[in-house]
Scaffold this motif. Structure first.
Motif, PDB file in Angstrom:
ATOM      1  N   PHE A 121       0.841  -1.203   0.000  1.00  0.00           N
ATOM      2  CA  PHE A 121       0.000   0.000   0.000  1.00  0.00           C
ATOM      3  C   PHE A 121       0.868   1.242   0.000  1.00  0.00           C
ATOM      4  O   PHE A 121       2.048   1.186   0.368  1.00  0.00           O
ATOM      5  N   ASP A 126      -6.164   3.025   2.856  1.00  0.00           N
ATOM      6  CA  ASP A 126      -6.346   1.736   2.174  1.00  0.00           C
ATOM      7  C   ASP A 126      -5.803   0.592   3.026  1.00  0.00           C
ATOM      8  O   ASP A 126      -6.378  -0.494   3.063  1.00  0.00           O
ATOM      9  N   ASN A 129      -8.343  -0.167   5.766  1.00  0.00           N
ATOM     10  CA  ASN A 129      -9.475  -0.886   5.174  1.00  0.00           C
ATOM     11  C   ASN A 129      -9.125  -2.360   4.962  1.00  0.00           C
ATOM     12  O   ASN A 129      -9.916  -3.251   5.268  1.00  0.00           O
TER      13      ASN A 129
END
Length: 141
Positions: A121, A126, A129
């Motif tokens: 990432f 993100d 999540n």
């Protein structure tokens, strides 16, 4: 529901990524933060145990770091346990950013560990999540 255990490796120094990430994580995520005020050999033993046994070995690397050991650790884990390793590289953090040759090395490392099967990432949202929704299948003995 069993909690996902996440080892929070990566940049230390004055970095604030842990303080930014942890509030974004749900109650199904249990974290181990290896950063302590007074480092001892016992702290190293505890960190090593978590790195070996936690469901996910997370490395968040920022340009605030003063060394490159986190890159060594994530590369090592990408070879030994890619299915449990996650990398997040923040290109900019607290007024610092990766540039020049260092940026080139960072991008190459991200590509290398990704080829080994590591999820990569470039931002904490993100990443959070993913961690909040990951399903861990534990092997029974």
């Amino acid at each position: 529901m069993e909690k996902v255990k996440v080892f929070l490796g990566g940049t230390c120094a004055s970095s604030t990524w842990r303080e930014e990430l942890i509030p974004q994580l749900g109650e199904n995520v249990e974290t181990f933060n290896p950063v302590v005020p007074n480092w001892t050999p016992e702290c190293q033993e505890i960190e090593d145990m978590h790195r070996e046994t936690d469901d996910i070995c997370l490395y968040v690397i920022t340009p605030e770091g003063e060394g490159f050991y986190s890159f060594v650790e994530v590369t090592d884990d990408s070879n030994k346990r890619p299915e449990r390793t996650v990398l997040c590289v923040l290109m900019e953090a607290n007024g610092k950013k990766f540039e020049g040759h260092t940026l080139k090395c960072v991008l190459k490392t991200m590509k290398l560990v990704s080829k080994n099967g590591v999820v990569v990432f470039d931002n904490l949202e993100d990443l959070a999540n993913f961690l909040n929704n990951v399903k861990i299948i534990r092997k029974t003995k």
